[in-house]
Design a protein around this motif. Structure first.
Motif, PDB file in Angstrom:
ATOM      1  N   ALA A 307      35.040 -21.633 -27.755  1.00  0.00           N
ATOM      2  CA  ALA A 307      33.616 -21.963 -27.689  1.00  0.00           C
ATOM      3  C   ALA A 307      32.732 -20.732 -27.579  1.00  0.00           C
ATOM      4  O   ALA A 307      31.513 -20.821 -27.783  1.00  0.00           O
ATOM      5  CB  ALA A 307      33.362 -22.895 -26.502  1.00  0.00           C
ATOM      6  N   ALA A 314      27.274 -15.906 -24.244  1.00  0.00           N
ATOM      7  CA  ALA A 314      26.861 -17.305 -24.135  1.00  0.00           C
ATOM      8  C   ALA A 314      26.842 -17.689 -22.664  1.00  0.00           C
ATOM      9  O   ALA A 314      27.645 -17.188 -21.861  1.00  0.00           O
ATOM     10  CB  ALA A 314      27.817 -18.209 -24.910  1.00  0.00           C
ATOM     11  N   SER A 315      25.929 -18.578 -22.302  1.00  0.00           N
ATOM     12  CA  SER A 315      25.843 -19.038 -20.924  1.00  0.00           C
ATOM     13  C   SER A 315      26.948 -20.054 -20.651  1.00  0.00           C
ATOM     14  O   SER A 315      27.511 -20.641 -21.581  1.00  0.00           O
ATOM     15  CB  SER A 315      24.478 -19.685 -20.674  1.00  0.00           C
ATOM     16  N   ASP A 317      26.653 -23.030 -19.631  1.00  0.00           N
ATOM     17  CA  ASP A 317      26.280 -24.335 -20.168  1.00  0.00           C
ATOM     18  C   ASP A 317      26.584 -24.413 -21.670  1.00  0.00           C
ATOM     19  O   ASP A 317      27.067 -25.445 -22.164  1.00  0.00           O
ATOM     20  CB  ASP A 317      24.784 -24.591 -19.933  1.00  0.00           C
ATOM     21  N   GLU A 318      26.290 -23.332 -22.383  1.00  0.00           N
ATOM     22  CA  GLU A 318      26.575 -23.329 -23.818  1.00  0.00           C
ATOM     23  C   GLU A 318      28.078 -23.405 -24.085  1.00  0.00           C
ATOM     24  O   GLU A 318      28.540 -24.108 -24.988  1.00  0.00           O
ATOM     25  CB  GLU A 318      25.998 -22.058 -24.458  1.00  0.00           C
ATOM     26  N   VAL A 319      28.865 -22.677 -23.270  1.00  0.00           N
ATOM     27  CA  VAL A 319      30.332 -22.717 -23.416  1.00  0.00           C
ATOM     28  C   VAL A 319      30.840 -24.119 -23.117  1.00  0.00           C
ATOM     29  O   VAL A 319      31.717 -24.651 -23.824  1.00  0.00           O
ATOM     30  CB  VAL A 319      30.990 -21.681 -22.493  1.00  0.00           C
ATOM     31  N   ARG A 321      29.296 -26.984 -23.461  1.00  0.00           N
ATOM     32  CA  ARG A 321      28.986 -27.900 -24.558  1.00  0.00           C
ATOM     33  C   ARG A 321      29.959 -27.677 -25.733  1.00  0.00           C
ATOM     34  O   ARG A 321      30.454 -28.622 -26.338  1.00  0.00           O
ATOM     35  CB  ARG A 321      27.541 -27.714 -25.018  1.00  0.00           C
ATOM     36  N   GLY A 322      30.225 -26.407 -26.034  1.00  0.00           N
ATOM     37  CA  GLY A 322      31.133 -26.116 -27.144  1.00  0.00           C
ATOM     38  C   GLY A 322      32.558 -26.562 -26.869  1.00  0.00           C
ATOM     39  O   GLY A 322      33.274 -26.986 -27.787  1.00  0.00           O
ATOM     40  N   PRO A 327      30.161 -27.793 -16.914  1.00  0.00           N
ATOM     41  CA  PRO A 327      29.875 -26.381 -16.642  1.00  0.00           C
ATOM     42  C   PRO A 327      30.796 -25.790 -15.582  1.00  0.00           C
ATOM     43  O   PRO A 327      31.233 -24.639 -15.713  1.00  0.00           O
ATOM     44  CB  PRO A 327      28.415 -26.403 -16.169  1.00  0.00           C
ATOM     45  N   GLY A 349      25.746 -14.334 -18.631  1.00  0.00           N
ATOM     46  CA  GLY A 349      26.503 -14.837 -19.786  1.00  0.00           C
ATOM     47  C   GLY A 349      27.912 -14.267 -19.836  1.00  0.00           C
ATOM     48  O   GLY A 349      28.316 -13.419 -19.025  1.00  0.00           O
TER      49      GLY A 349
END
Length: 362
Positions: A307, A314-315, A317-319, A321-322, A327, A349
C-alpha cells in the motif's frame, strides 16, 4: 528384396505369409491384388535379384542379426504400423532391441541446426539417458548427431535407425559416431547389408523411429523439415509429440512452433519429457522464480507494504485504506516492517526504504 514400408506387400505377407509371397513373386503367375501390372513387374524384378542367403551370410560376418516379427527380440509396438510394419530389422549391437525400445524416446530435428539446437538436443538426451531412457534418432548430421552424442557422453543408451544397410554408416562423416553407437548401443535398419540410402528411404525410415518409441521430441525444424514426418507418424500412432521452442524469429524453429500451436507439448528439459512419457509419479519439479525476503512476510504485512507508494511518503490513514485495514493495525504493521528494514518514518508519514523498492517489470 522389397522396399520398406510397402503396404501392399505388408498386406500380402499378413494374409498369405512371407514364403507364399516370395514364391508368387518369383513365379510367372498373375499379379497379387492391389498393384498394377507395371508395379508387379517391378516387384518381380527386385525379387529375382534378391539373395536372402547372401544377405544373411554378409550380416553374420559383420556381426549383424536379423530380427523379424514373432521372435523374442521383436519390439511389438512396431505392430501398430499395421501393413506398413517392417518385414524385419537388421540389428547391429549387443543390446536387446525389444527391452530397450520399451523405455525409449525419439529426439529428432534439423540437419543444419544452430548451436542452440545442438546444445538443447545434447543436453536433453544426456538428461534422458541419465534417467534410464534410451535415446533414438536417425544418425544424421545436426540434431540427430547431437542427440546420440549427448546420450553416449553421459554413459547412456542410444539407438540409430538408418535408411541404409547397418554395415554401411551414413553419412560418411558419422562413421566414427555410428561405429561407437554399434559398440555401446544399437544400430538398426530395414535394408540388408550393403544397401545405400535414398531420399524416399529417409522418409519411410522415420515411421520406424516414431513407432519404436514412447514419444518424439523435435528440436529445431523448418516448415519442410523431414523430422516433421516423424512427428506426424507418431501422432497417427497415438504416441506423445513434443517440441523444444526456439526464437520466434528463427526459420529453423518455425516447424516446431507450428507443432506447438497444434497439439504438441512444449518441453525444455529431460524432466518434462519424462513426465509425459514415463510412469505415474515421474513428475518434473515445479518451476518457481527466486524467493524474495518480502515473500516470507505474513499476508497482512505484505498488504501494508504494497500500500506504500513507490515514491514519497504516505500517512497511516492512507496506508490503512490501501491495505484495507484499520489505522491502528496499519501502524503496528509499519513498525514491524521498519524493524525488518523495509520502511522508514518521515515525520507523520512512512515511505519505503531502498531495499523494499521493486524495480518495474520490463
Amino acid at each position: 528384396m522389397l522396399e520398406p514400408g510397402d503396404e501392399a506387400v505388408g498386406r500380402w505377407v499378413r494374409e498369405r505369409g512371407a514364403p507364399a509371397v516370395v514364391r508368387r513373386l518369383r513365379s510367372a503367375g498373375q499379379p497379387l491384388p492391389g498393384v498394377s501390372g507395371k508395379r508387379w513387374a517391378g516387384l518381380r524384378s527386385r525379387a529375382e535379384r534378391g539373395d536372402p542367403h547372401r544377405d544373411l551370410a554378409v550380416a553374420r560376418e559383420a556381426g549383424v542379426r536379423f530380427v523379424c516379427p514373432g521372435t523374442a527380440e521383436w519390439p511389438r509396438q512396431l505392430d501398430d504400423l499395421g501393413d506398413a510394419r517392417p518385414l524385419g530389422l537388421w540389428v547391429r549391437g549387443p543390446a536387446d532391441l525389444r527391452m530397450w525400445a520399451l523405455r525409449s524416446v525419439a529426439v529428432v530435428g534439423a540437419r543444419a541446426c544452430t548451436p542452440y539446437g545442438a546444445h538443447m538436443a545434447a543436453t536433453l538426451s544426456a538428461g534422458l539417458a541419465e534417467r534410464g531412457w534410451v535415446v533414438v534418432s536417425g544418425g544424421a548430421y545436426g540434431i540427430d548427431g547431437a542427440a546420440h552424442r549427448g546420450a553416449l557422453g553421459s554413459g547412456g543408451a542410444t539407438v540409430a535407425v538408418l535408411a541404409c544397410g547397418v554395415d554401411r554408416p551414413y553419412p560418411r562423416g558419422h562413421t566414427g559416431l555410428i561405429t561407437r553407437i554399434a559398440e555401446q548401443g544399437l544400430v538398426i535398419g530395414e535394408l540388408p547389408p550393403g544397401d545405400h540410402p535414398t531420399q524416399s528411404r529417409f522418409i519411410v525410415r522415420n515411421r520406424v523411429i516414431a513407432g519404436l518409441t514412447r514419444g518424439t521430441v523435435v528440436v529445431e525444424a523448418a516448415h519442410r523439415s523431414g523430422s516433421l514426418v516423424t512427428v506426424r507418424a507418431a501422432r497417427r500412432l497415438g504416441r506423445h509429440t513434443m517440441g523444444v521452442p526456439g526464437p520466434a524469429t528463427s526459420g529453423l524453429s518455425a516447424g516446431v512452433h507450428e507443432l506447438l500451436r497444434q497439439d504438441a507439448v512444449l518441453v525444455t528439459d529431460a524432466a518434462e519429457v519424462v513426465e509425459l512419457v514415463g510412469g505415474m509419479g515421474e513428475l518434473a519439479p515445479e518451476r518457481r522464480g527466486p524467493v524474495l525476503p518480502r515473500d516470507l512476510l505474513e499476508p497482512a504485512a505484505r498488504r501494508v507494504l504494497a500500500a506504500l507508494p513507490g515514491r514519497g511518503a504516505a500517512s497511516p490513514d492512507e496506508v490503512a485504506r490501501g491495505a484495507q485495514t484499520t489505522p491502528d493495525d496499519a501502524v503496528a504493521r509499519l513498525y514491524e516492517l521498519r524493524a525488518l528494514g523495509y520502511v522508514e518514518r518521515h515525520g507523520d508519514g512512512w515511505k519505503l526504504t531502498r531495499q523494499a523498492v521493486i524495480p518495474a517489470e520490463r
